[in-house]
Scaffold this motif. Sequence first.
Motif, PDB file in Angstrom:
ATOM      1  N   CYS B 135       0.867  -1.182   0.000  1.00  0.00           N
ATOM      2  CA  CYS B 135       0.000   0.000   0.000  1.00  0.00           C
ATOM      3  C   CYS B 135       0.900   1.226   0.000  1.00  0.00           C
ATOM      4  CB  CYS B 135      -0.869   0.031   1.250  1.00  0.00           C
ATOM      5  SG  CYS B 135      -1.838  -1.439   1.446  1.00  0.00           S
ATOM      6  N   PRO B 136       0.404   2.335  -0.533  1.00  0.00           N
ATOM      7  CA  PRO B 136       1.256   3.522  -0.570  1.00  0.00           C
ATOM      8  C   PRO B 136       1.637   4.029   0.823  1.00  0.00           C
ATOM      9  CG  PRO B 136      -0.841   3.905  -1.724  1.00  0.00           C
ATOM     10  CD  PRO B 136      -0.892   2.528  -1.167  1.00  0.00           C
ATOM     11  N   GLU B 137       0.936   3.573   1.853  1.00  0.00           N
ATOM     12  CA  GLU B 137       1.223   4.072   3.201  1.00  0.00           C
ATOM     13  C   GLU B 137       2.099   3.112   4.003  1.00  0.00           C
ATOM     14  OE1 GLU B 137      -2.000   3.755   2.108  1.00  0.00           O
ATOM     15  OE2 GLU B 137      -2.420   5.839   1.570  1.00  0.00           O
ATOM     16  N   CYS B 138       2.441   1.939   3.424  1.00  0.00           N
ATOM     17  CA  CYS B 138       3.182   0.927   4.174  1.00  0.00           C
ATOM     18  C   CYS B 138       4.623   1.337   4.429  1.00  0.00           C
ATOM     19  CB  CYS B 138       3.220  -0.378   3.377  1.00  0.00           C
ATOM     20  SG  CYS B 138       1.658  -1.221   3.272  1.00  0.00           S
ATOM     21  N   PHE B 139       5.146   0.937   5.584  1.00  0.00           N
ATOM     22  CA  PHE B 139       6.591   1.089   5.816  1.00  0.00           C
ATOM     23  C   PHE B 139       7.096   0.044   6.805  1.00  0.00           C
ATOM     24  CE2 PHE B 139       6.497   3.553   9.894  1.00  0.00           C
ATOM     25  CZ  PHE B 139       5.148   3.854   9.939  1.00  0.00           C
ATOM     26  N   CYS B 140       6.587  -1.176   6.692  1.00  0.00           N
ATOM     27  CA  CYS B 140       6.905  -2.209   7.676  1.00  0.00           C
ATOM     28  C   CYS B 140       8.387  -2.524   7.732  1.00  0.00           C
ATOM     29  CB  CYS B 140       6.096  -3.470   7.409  1.00  0.00           C
ATOM     30  SG  CYS B 140       6.416  -4.232   5.823  1.00  0.00           S
ATOM     31  N   THR B 141       9.103  -2.401   6.605  1.00  0.00           N
ATOM     32  CA  THR B 141      10.527  -2.783   6.608  1.00  0.00           C
ATOM     33  C   THR B 141      11.350  -1.883   7.521  1.00  0.00           C
ATOM     34  OG1 THR B 141      10.744  -1.489   4.593  1.00  0.00           O
ATOM     35  CG2 THR B 141      10.574  -3.867   4.337  1.00  0.00           C
ATOM     36  N   ALA B 142      10.818  -0.691   7.827  1.00  0.00           N
ATOM     37  CA  ALA B 142      11.523   0.195   8.756  1.00  0.00           C
ATOM     38  C   ALA B 142      11.725  -0.487  10.101  1.00  0.00           C
ATOM     39  CB  ALA B 142      10.749   1.498   8.927  1.00  0.00           C
ATOM     40  N   TYR B 143      10.826  -1.401  10.441  1.00  0.00           N
ATOM     41  CA  TYR B 143      10.925  -2.100  11.719  1.00  0.00           C
ATOM     42  C   TYR B 143      11.463  -3.512  11.535  1.00  0.00           C
ATOM     43  CZ  TYR B 143       8.218   1.819  13.339  1.00  0.00           C
ATOM     44  OH  TYR B 143       7.809   3.079  13.625  1.00  0.00           O
ATOM     45  N   GLY B 144      12.092  -3.749  10.418  1.00  0.00           N
ATOM     46  CA  GLY B 144      12.678  -5.058  10.164  1.00  0.00           C
ATOM     47  C   GLY B 144      11.658  -6.140   9.867  1.00  0.00           C
ATOM     48  N   ILE B 145      10.463  -5.738   9.460  1.00  0.00           N
ATOM     49  CA  ILE B 145       9.444  -6.726   9.106  1.00  0.00           C
ATOM     50  C   ILE B 145       9.541  -6.955   7.605  1.00  0.00           C
ATOM     51  CG2 ILE B 145       6.955  -7.188   9.031  1.00  0.00           C
ATOM     52  CD1 ILE B 145       6.728  -5.151  11.391  1.00  0.00           C
ATOM     53  N   SER B 146       9.483  -8.208   7.198  1.00  0.00           N
ATOM     54  CA  SER B 146       9.459  -8.473   5.774  1.00  0.00           C
ATOM     55  C   SER B 146       8.020  -8.727   5.349  1.00  0.00           C
ATOM     56  CB  SER B 146      10.307  -9.704   5.448  1.00  0.00           C
ATOM     57  OG  SER B 146       9.869 -10.245   4.223  1.00  0.00           O
ATOM     58  N   PRO B 147       7.567  -8.100   4.255  1.00  0.00           N
ATOM     59  CA  PRO B 147       6.183  -8.351   3.817  1.00  0.00           C
ATOM     60  C   PRO B 147       5.952  -9.789   3.367  1.00  0.00           C
ATOM     61  CG  PRO B 147       7.327  -6.927   2.246  1.00  0.00           C
ATOM     62  CD  PRO B 147       8.243  -7.098   3.420  1.00  0.00           C
ATOM     63  N   LEU B 148       7.019 -10.614   3.368  1.00  0.00           N
ATOM     64  CA  LEU B 148       6.874 -12.000   2.930  1.00  0.00           C
ATOM     65  C   LEU B 148       7.195 -13.009   4.027  1.00  0.00           C
ATOM     66  CD1 LEU B 148       8.460 -11.929  -0.623  1.00  0.00           C
ATOM     67  CD2 LEU B 148       6.067 -11.735  -0.004  1.00  0.00           C
ATOM     68  N   LYS B 149       7.395 -12.537   5.252  1.00  0.00           N
ATOM     69  CA  LYS B 149       7.760 -13.499   6.307  1.00  0.00           C
ATOM     70  C   LYS B 149       6.692 -13.579   7.382  1.00  0.00           C
ATOM     71  CE  LYS B 149      12.569 -14.243   5.747  1.00  0.00           C
ATOM     72  NZ  LYS B 149      13.138 -13.078   5.044  1.00  0.00           N
ATOM     73  N   GLY B 150       6.478 -14.789   7.834  1.00  0.00           N
ATOM     74  CA  GLY B 150       5.378 -15.023   8.771  1.00  0.00           C
ATOM     75  C   GLY B 150       5.829 -15.139  10.210  1.00  0.00           C
ATOM     76  N   THR B 151       6.820 -14.378  10.614  1.00  0.00           N
ATOM     77  CA  THR B 151       7.296 -14.466  11.999  1.00  0.00           C
ATOM     78  C   THR B 151       6.133 -14.269  12.966  1.00  0.00           C
ATOM     79  OG1 THR B 151       9.251 -13.366  11.148  1.00  0.00           O
ATOM     80  CG2 THR B 151       9.109 -13.635  13.554  1.00  0.00           C
ATOM     81  N   GLY B 152       5.964 -15.223  13.844  1.00  0.00           N
ATOM     82  CA  GLY B 152       4.873 -15.104  14.818  1.00  0.00           C
ATOM     83  C   GLY B 152       3.670 -15.955  14.466  1.00  0.00           C
ATOM     84  N   ALA B 153       3.593 -16.402  13.198  1.00  0.00           N
ATOM     85  CA  ALA B 153       2.450 -17.212  12.790  1.00  0.00           C
ATOM     86  C   ALA B 153       2.734 -18.691  13.064  1.00  0.00           C
ATOM     87  CB  ALA B 153       2.159 -17.010  11.310  1.00  0.00           C
ATOM     88  N   ASP B 154       1.691 -19.494  13.137  1.00  0.00           N
ATOM     89  CA  ASP B 154       1.876 -20.938  13.236  1.00  0.00           C
ATOM     90  C   ASP B 154       2.111 -21.517  11.854  1.00  0.00           C
ATOM     91  OD1 ASP B 154       1.394 -21.372  16.109  1.00  0.00           O
ATOM     92  OD2 ASP B 154      -0.565 -20.519  15.635  1.00  0.00           O
ATOM     93  N   ILE B 155       1.324 -20.981  10.917  1.00  0.00           N
ATOM     94  CA  ILE B 155       1.481 -21.389   9.517  1.00  0.00           C
ATOM     95  C   ILE B 155       1.501 -20.096   8.713  1.00  0.00           C
ATOM     96  CG2 ILE B 155       0.403 -22.599   7.565  1.00  0.00           C
ATOM     97  CD1 ILE B 155      -1.038 -24.376   9.596  1.00  0.00           C
ATOM     98  N   HIS B 156       2.354 -20.068   7.695  1.00  0.00           N
ATOM     99  CA  HIS B 156       2.385 -18.845   6.885  1.00  0.00           C
ATOM    100  C   HIS B 156       2.273 -19.188   5.408  1.00  0.00           C
ATOM    101  CE1 HIS B 156       3.018 -14.630   6.242  1.00  0.00           C
ATOM    102  NE2 HIS B 156       3.920 -14.896   5.325  1.00  0.00           N
ATOM    103  N   LEU B 157       1.444 -18.459   4.707  1.00  0.00           N
ATOM    104  CA  LEU B 157       1.251 -18.703   3.279  1.00  0.00           C
ATOM    105  C   LEU B 157       1.841 -17.548   2.473  1.00  0.00           C
ATOM    106  CD1 LEU B 157      -2.511 -19.845   3.137  1.00  0.00           C
ATOM    107  CD2 LEU B 157      -0.501 -21.201   3.676  1.00  0.00           C
ATOM    108  N   THR B 158       2.456 -17.910   1.364  1.00  0.00           N
ATOM    109  CA  THR B 158       2.971 -16.885   0.463  1.00  0.00           C
ATOM    110  C   THR B 158       2.524 -17.237  -0.949  1.00  0.00           C
ATOM    111  OG1 THR B 158       4.899 -16.601   1.869  1.00  0.00           O
ATOM    112  CG2 THR B 158       5.043 -15.707  -0.361  1.00  0.00           C
ATOM    113  N   ASP B 159       1.927 -16.263  -1.592  1.00  0.00           N
ATOM    114  CA  ASP B 159       1.437 -16.442  -2.955  1.00  0.00           C
ATOM    115  C   ASP B 159       2.635 -16.550  -3.906  1.00  0.00           C
ATOM    116  OD1 ASP B 159       0.332 -16.209  -5.462  1.00  0.00           O
ATOM    117  OD2 ASP B 159      -1.117 -14.671  -4.879  1.00  0.00           O
ATOM    118  N   ILE B 160       2.760 -17.677  -4.619  1.00  0.00           N
ATOM    119  CA  ILE B 160       3.856 -17.769  -5.589  1.00  0.00           C
ATOM    120  C   ILE B 160       3.286 -18.052  -6.978  1.00  0.00           C
ATOM    121  CG2 ILE B 160       5.725 -18.384  -4.014  1.00  0.00           C
ATOM    122  CD1 ILE B 160       5.143 -21.338  -4.878  1.00  0.00           C
ATOM    123  N   GLY B 161       2.170 -17.442  -7.280  1.00  0.00           N
ATOM    124  CA  GLY B 161       1.597 -17.598  -8.619  1.00  0.00           C
ATOM    125  C   GLY B 161       0.426 -18.560  -8.624  1.00  0.00           C
TER     126      GLY B 161
END
Lengths: 321, 341, 149
Positions: B135-161
Amino acid sequence: MKEITESLRREAARLLNEGVELFIGYAAGTRPACARPFFVTKPEEVTGLVFDPFCVPNLVKYILRHADKKVAVVVKGCDRAAVDRLVAERHLDRARITLVGVPCGGMLARERVLAELGPNPRIEAVEDRGPSFVLRVRGEERTFEKRKFLMEKCLGCTRNNPAGVDVMVGKEAPPVADPEYDPLKEIRAIEALPAAERAAFWEKVFGRCLRCYACREVCPACSCTECTFEQAVPGWQQGATWISKAKSLPDNYHYHLIRAFHVAGRCAGCAECERVCPVGIPLMLLNRKLAADIASLFGETEEDPCGALCVYSLADPDEFE
Amino acid sequence: MVLKLLKKERLLSFLERLMQKFLLVAPVREGNLTVYRPVKAAAEVAVDAPKSVVPPKEWFFPQTEEIYRYATSKENLVLEENVLAPPAVLFGVRPCDLRSFQVLDAVFLQEPADRYYAARRENTLLIGMSCNTACPECFCTAYGISPLKGTGADIHLTDIGTAYLVEALTPKGEEIVLQDPEFYEEKVAGIDEALRAKEQALTAEFAVQVAVTDLPAKMAALFNHPYWEELSRRCLGCGICTYVCPTCHCFDITDENRGNTGKRLRCWDACLFRDYTLHTSGHNPRHALHQRLRNRFFHKLKYNLDRYGIEGCVGCGRCVALCPVNIDIREVIATVRGLQV
Amino acid sequence: MNKNGAAERENSTWQPKIVAFLCNWCSYAGADLAGVSRLKYPANVRIIRVPCSSRVNPQFILRAFQRGADGVLVAGCHPGDCHYVTGNYFTRRRLMLFKRLLEFTGFAPERLKVRWVSAAEGGRFAETIKEMVEELRDLGPNRVMREEK
């Protein structure tokens, strides 16, 4: 829009040099197609001022926070009416305020424009060409027909050149109203529903309300020093207040019906309440419905500047037996 | 960690399988809004929905929560407490919101733990979902969060097509994935590289790159700076930014009394409200709007880090997107870092 | 009316609840007259005496619906006869508008009744309550805005 912005800056500098202590206008926001309220106290800061079709916020309510200062404020036509109301209710001393009117070519609906331009466009210039706005994005001109891209409140607007201002900036703008626009269309559609379906509609939208009170805080007609819904008392006494801090459908209903009713006859139609709502509650349906009923029941002429509910007429219809 | 692939057309059966055992709380579309709520059918789930207005923290920490109810009579007082924590799956949580649960955990699970929050947290399986767009307002990487990593989740899904990469990150998650091996396929080569490229592309989409280093020290020195008053000039004093914030956790306790019965309720509060921290005596240590607005940013950017060692902001951008007068935390951070102490 | 309402109506124990706001000078005296004249009217009404019908804040009406009223009656002096000269003219304007707002947001119009009842009209008061009870019986319990128990 360059000319308006430039003359706005000139006028602001002049006013600040002539004794105005605070000039309230618009500056570009940090997001695309977005302007923010901007407060200028020194003539050298006027370069931050802008005016374009994204300058939606109604700045009139901010004057209330500066009762002790000489204030100048930028008003569009739809914002203008709110000043009269606040003056009539003696919240404002008209002599203390300088109204700087801007001719308004209509305000663009941000979401619809961004849907066309992508989420993060760099808008380099905006030009008002009468029936359309032309936005320059990456050197390319994109035309936005007003009929399709203006905010809803602008489609029925007949006052886009504010009357009774102290300083008028720029040339008079051509009319923006779309003659085919019917402000009561949706209202009639809801009225035509059976009661249970009407209730279902409002239960759904009121149910979403977070009670962030942004609609109240932004509204220039919500000018009470203490809101009926904000009798600040400790938690254990909150049972005595009109609505609980707890979110519930009955209290949401109560809040919205009374908010609309308190501004009935006083609402200036700036539609800020609807714009700021984070969950998209169509508050203007209530405001417009009440305005339409007031006009049809009590006539368009309002004898009391405080609004239709502060007066009565012996000739009012007597539908109650 | 178990890594599998789940073909997109199998997602629905994956969700239906979960619904046999769990209450499924997932993003659904209501008009133009995304909301997290319990669903009746898996088909309701809006997998690619844009970010919700109200963050999924609502599942663990609802806006209004009954703590207990009571009934009085001449002889006695009856208290009844219901901690509602059904076995549930919270599905489709974005990485920024996943981080927000760590922030809330620090508050609600410190001793003595909040048992309402703790019970739901304990009984909820978290399924994360990577972002496909920024989103144009996102800045999660500033806090070391990756928009593709599920840290904290039990299961994490990533769309790969055509499929989702399924990562089971905890024993609870592994159990779920391993119970239905027929759903999945094995991971194929080259995915890691593709994901790295996607992460870079997403981060580059962020409209503003934000740096958050040295903030607490800088903030401490600026407590009395006129900036806060200047910033508060346009603040409306509404509760949007706090109510849409995934980490805001202030609450107020209120009693609703109806004759001989009543409820004690815990309700979200917002620091921008006039009655926030109002004392019974009538005194309010934060009576002015700029003090309350300053409190919000200090809480996000300093106090939380001082107290719990984790930032109080996750860079989701909701407050940026929804503030009616464009008070932008990204800009506040940049301004604070640039101000002369 | 929703299913619950219908079921509750079928259940013969359900009785409509009416909250009546009566002006001290005319309508309350009218209700009093109904009493001393031994006129029969249904016992479904709870009366709240107010100094003038214009004292009835629309929030009173909403609160009544929230806490379980199926219908609300606001009664005052006939226009022109207000003890405070003009109070009921304000009531008339205000409640005409408010009633439309309630209808717009899902209330059946019969749920809010405004009546002018003078101190001499005991019979009219009794008739009004009878009429409301009948109408509300047909409609069933109110659900809009009502708090869950």
